[in-house]
Design a protein around this motif. Structure first.
Motif, PDB file in Angstrom:
ATOM      1  N   LEU A  17       0.848  -1.185   0.000  1.00  0.00           N
ATOM      2  CA  LEU A  17       0.000   0.000   0.000  1.00  0.00           C
ATOM      3  C   LEU A  17       0.886   1.238   0.000  1.00  0.00           C
ATOM      4  O   LEU A  17       1.854   1.302   0.757  1.00  0.00           O
ATOM      5  CB  LEU A  17      -0.878   0.033   1.249  1.00  0.00           C
ATOM      6  CG  LEU A  17      -1.848  -1.112   1.458  1.00  0.00           C
ATOM      7  CD1 LEU A  17      -2.481  -1.006   2.833  1.00  0.00           C
ATOM      8  CD2 LEU A  17      -2.904  -1.107   0.389  1.00  0.00           C
ATOM      9  N   MET A  18       0.555   2.201  -0.828  1.00  0.00           N
ATOM     10  CA  MET A  18       1.248   3.485  -0.840  1.00  0.00           C
ATOM     11  C   MET A  18       0.283   4.503  -0.249  1.00  0.00           C
ATOM     12  O   MET A  18      -0.770   4.787  -0.823  1.00  0.00           O
ATOM     13  CB  MET A  18       1.647   3.877  -2.257  1.00  0.00           C
ATOM     14  CG  MET A  18       2.538   5.076  -2.337  1.00  0.00           C
ATOM     15  SD  MET A  18       4.198   4.826  -1.699  1.00  0.00           S
ATOM     16  CE  MET A  18       4.890   3.762  -2.949  1.00  0.00           C
ATOM     17  N   VAL A  19       0.641   5.043   0.915  1.00  0.00           N
ATOM     18  CA  VAL A  19      -0.219   5.975   1.635  1.00  0.00           C
ATOM     19  C   VAL A  19       0.296   7.390   1.400  1.00  0.00           C
ATOM     20  O   VAL A  19       1.468   7.681   1.643  1.00  0.00           O
ATOM     21  CB  VAL A  19      -0.227   5.665   3.150  1.00  0.00           C
ATOM     22  CG1 VAL A  19      -1.203   6.580   3.866  1.00  0.00           C
ATOM     23  CG2 VAL A  19      -0.573   4.215   3.402  1.00  0.00           C
ATOM     24  N   ASP A  20      -0.566   8.271   0.935  1.00  0.00           N
ATOM     25  CA  ASP A  20      -0.196   9.648   0.627  1.00  0.00           C
ATOM     26  C   ASP A  20      -0.101  10.479   1.899  1.00  0.00           C
ATOM     27  O   ASP A  20      -1.057  10.561   2.663  1.00  0.00           O
ATOM     28  CB  ASP A  20      -1.235  10.245  -0.320  1.00  0.00           C
ATOM     29  CG  ASP A  20      -0.914  11.660  -0.730  1.00  0.00           C
ATOM     30  OD1 ASP A  20       0.292  11.983  -0.819  1.00  0.00           O
ATOM     31  OD2 ASP A  20      -1.850  12.436  -0.973  1.00  0.00           O
ATOM     32  N   THR A  21       1.066  11.089   2.128  1.00  0.00           N
ATOM     33  CA  THR A  21       1.262  12.018   3.250  1.00  0.00           C
ATOM     34  C   THR A  21       1.897  13.297   2.733  1.00  0.00           C
ATOM     35  O   THR A  21       2.739  13.895   3.388  1.00  0.00           O
ATOM     36  CB  THR A  21       2.141  11.390   4.353  1.00  0.00           C
ATOM     37  OG1 THR A  21       3.401  11.022   3.791  1.00  0.00           O
ATOM     38  CG2 THR A  21       1.485  10.193   4.978  1.00  0.00           C
ATOM     39  N   ASP A  22       1.517  13.709   1.536  1.00  0.00           N
ATOM     40  CA  ASP A  22       2.134  14.857   0.871  1.00  0.00           C
ATOM     41  C   ASP A  22       1.848  16.151   1.635  1.00  0.00           C
ATOM     42  O   ASP A  22       0.915  16.244   2.427  1.00  0.00           O
ATOM     43  CB  ASP A  22       1.614  14.963  -0.553  1.00  0.00           C
ATOM     44  CG  ASP A  22       2.553  15.735  -1.454  1.00  0.00           C
ATOM     45  OD1 ASP A  22       3.668  16.081  -1.006  1.00  0.00           O
ATOM     46  OD2 ASP A  22       2.187  15.984  -2.611  1.00  0.00           O
ATOM     47  N   TYR A  23       2.654  17.164   1.376  1.00  0.00           N
ATOM     48  CA  TYR A  23       2.545  18.453   2.042  1.00  0.00           C
ATOM     49  C   TYR A  23       2.840  19.562   1.047  1.00  0.00           C
ATOM     50  O   TYR A  23       3.386  19.330  -0.019  1.00  0.00           O
ATOM     51  CB  TYR A  23       3.515  18.530   3.223  1.00  0.00           C
ATOM     52  CG  TYR A  23       4.954  18.280   2.826  1.00  0.00           C
ATOM     53  CD1 TYR A  23       5.790  19.325   2.475  1.00  0.00           C
ATOM     54  CD2 TYR A  23       5.460  16.990   2.776  1.00  0.00           C
ATOM     55  CE1 TYR A  23       7.099  19.096   2.085  1.00  0.00           C
ATOM     56  CE2 TYR A  23       6.766  16.750   2.398  1.00  0.00           C
ATOM     57  CZ  TYR A  23       7.578  17.810   2.057  1.00  0.00           C
ATOM     58  OH  TYR A  23       8.869  17.581   1.672  1.00  0.00           O
TER      59      TYR A  23
ATOM     60  N   CYS B 184       2.073  16.448   8.511  1.00  0.00           N
ATOM     61  CA  CYS B 184       2.650  15.377   7.697  1.00  0.00           C
ATOM     62  C   CYS B 184       3.436  14.398   8.567  1.00  0.00           C
ATOM     63  O   CYS B 184       3.284  13.182   8.448  1.00  0.00           O
ATOM     64  CB  CYS B 184       3.553  15.980   6.624  1.00  0.00           C
ATOM     65  SG  CYS B 184       4.528  14.782   5.712  1.00  0.00           S
ATOM     66  N   ILE B 185       4.269  14.925   9.441  1.00  0.00           N
ATOM     67  CA  ILE B 185       5.069  14.078  10.335  1.00  0.00           C
ATOM     68  C   ILE B 185       4.152  13.309  11.282  1.00  0.00           C
ATOM     69  O   ILE B 185       4.369  12.130  11.572  1.00  0.00           O
ATOM     70  CB  ILE B 185       6.083  14.924  11.130  1.00  0.00           C
ATOM     71  CG1 ILE B 185       7.029  15.664  10.175  1.00  0.00           C
ATOM     72  CG2 ILE B 185       6.853  14.082  12.120  1.00  0.00           C
ATOM     73  CD1 ILE B 185       7.914  14.786   9.345  1.00  0.00           C
ATOM     74  N   GLY B 186       3.089  13.956  11.763  1.00  0.00           N
ATOM     75  CA  GLY B 186       2.127  13.293  12.642  1.00  0.00           C
ATOM     76  C   GLY B 186       1.424  12.133  11.959  1.00  0.00           C
ATOM     77  O   GLY B 186       1.220  11.075  12.560  1.00  0.00           O
TER      78      GLY B 186
ATOM     79  N   ARG C 284       8.762   7.096   1.796  1.00  0.00           N
ATOM     80  CA  ARG C 284       9.146   7.226   0.388  1.00  0.00           C
ATOM     81  C   ARG C 284       9.181   8.697   0.017  1.00  0.00           C
ATOM     82  O   ARG C 284       8.389   9.491   0.522  1.00  0.00           O
ATOM     83  CB  ARG C 284       8.161   6.485  -0.522  1.00  0.00           C
ATOM     84  CG  ARG C 284       8.246   4.988  -0.403  1.00  0.00           C
ATOM     85  CD  ARG C 284       9.616   4.543  -0.866  1.00  0.00           C
ATOM     86  NE  ARG C 284       9.857   3.155  -0.602  1.00  0.00           N
ATOM     87  CZ  ARG C 284      10.275   2.298  -1.515  1.00  0.00           C
ATOM     88  NH1 ARG C 284      10.525   2.698  -2.731  1.00  0.00           N
ATOM     89  NH2 ARG C 284      10.492   1.061  -1.184  1.00  0.00           N
ATOM     90  N   GLY C 285      10.081   9.038  -0.891  1.00  0.00           N
ATOM     91  CA  GLY C 285      10.223  10.430  -1.272  1.00  0.00           C
ATOM     92  C   GLY C 285      10.733  11.207  -0.078  1.00  0.00           C
ATOM     93  O   GLY C 285      11.327  10.652   0.848  1.00  0.00           O
ATOM     94  N   TYR C 286      10.550  12.474  -0.054  1.00  0.00           N
ATOM     95  CA  TYR C 286      10.921  13.279   1.109  1.00  0.00           C
ATOM     96  C   TYR C 286       9.660  13.511   1.931  1.00  0.00           C
ATOM     97  O   TYR C 286       9.024  14.552   1.852  1.00  0.00           O
ATOM     98  CB  TYR C 286      11.560  14.604   0.674  1.00  0.00           C
ATOM     99  CG  TYR C 286      12.124  15.398   1.818  1.00  0.00           C
ATOM    100  CD1 TYR C 286      13.210  14.934   2.536  1.00  0.00           C
ATOM    101  CD2 TYR C 286      11.559  16.592   2.188  1.00  0.00           C
ATOM    102  CE1 TYR C 286      13.719  15.646   3.592  1.00  0.00           C
ATOM    103  CE2 TYR C 286      12.053  17.324   3.235  1.00  0.00           C
ATOM    104  CZ  TYR C 286      13.139  16.847   3.936  1.00  0.00           C
ATOM    105  OH  TYR C 286      13.637  17.564   4.996  1.00  0.00           O
ATOM    106  N   TYR C 287       9.268  12.478   2.674  1.00  0.00           N
ATOM    107  CA  TYR C 287       8.070  12.478   3.513  1.00  0.00           C
ATOM    108  C   TYR C 287       6.783  12.665   2.713  1.00  0.00           C
ATOM    109  O   TYR C 287       5.810  13.189   3.219  1.00  0.00           O
ATOM    110  CB  TYR C 287       8.156  13.549   4.606  1.00  0.00           C
ATOM    111  CG  TYR C 287       9.267  13.331   5.578  1.00  0.00           C
ATOM    112  CD1 TYR C 287       9.129  12.433   6.608  1.00  0.00           C
ATOM    113  CD2 TYR C 287      10.468  14.024   5.451  1.00  0.00           C
ATOM    114  CE1 TYR C 287      10.153  12.221   7.509  1.00  0.00           C
ATOM    115  CE2 TYR C 287      11.499  13.817   6.344  1.00  0.00           C
ATOM    116  CZ  TYR C 287      11.340  12.918   7.377  1.00  0.00           C
ATOM    117  OH  TYR C 287      12.348  12.704   8.253  1.00  0.00           O
ATOM    118  N   THR C 288       6.763  12.244   1.451  1.00  0.00           N
ATOM    119  CA  THR C 288       5.560  12.421   0.657  1.00  0.00           C
ATOM    120  C   THR C 288       4.640  11.211   0.685  1.00  0.00           C
ATOM    121  O   THR C 288       3.485  11.321   0.305  1.00  0.00           O
ATOM    122  CB  THR C 288       5.897  12.753  -0.803  1.00  0.00           C
ATOM    123  OG1 THR C 288       6.691  11.703  -1.344  1.00  0.00           O
ATOM    124  CG2 THR C 288       6.634  14.061  -0.918  1.00  0.00           C
TER     125      THR C 288
END
Length: 75
Positions: A27-33, A42-44, A64-68
């Motif tokens: 699963l790829m979960v989106d945490t983009d900012y 985002c960190i939370g 993955r990515g820079y916290y994305t």
């Protein structure tokens, strides 16, 4: 993995199912900012996902990515 999918859905996370090059499903979960640096929100989100995944022995989580995004796979 179904319990994590249910938890992500209940908590309003945007995610999609992915297949790795070696055939593993995940699963790829989106945490983009927005902005130059990751926000506190985002960190939370990432910490909440990691905390939930620690409850399962066969689940591996990595950023993955820079916290994305967060990648959740079966170990």
């Amino acid at each position: 993995m179904n319990r994590i999918i249910k938890w992500l859905d209940e908590n309003g996370f945007a995610f999609r199912q992915v297949v790795m090059t070696d055939g593993k499903k995940g699963l790829m979960v989106d945490t983009d900012y927005d902005g130059l640096y990751p926000t506190r929100e985002c960190i939370g989100k990432q910490q909440a996902i990691k905390a939930k995944a620690r409850r399962f022995k066969n689940i591996k989580v990595e950023s993955r990515g820079y916290y994305t995004a967060m990648l959740i796979t079966e170990a």
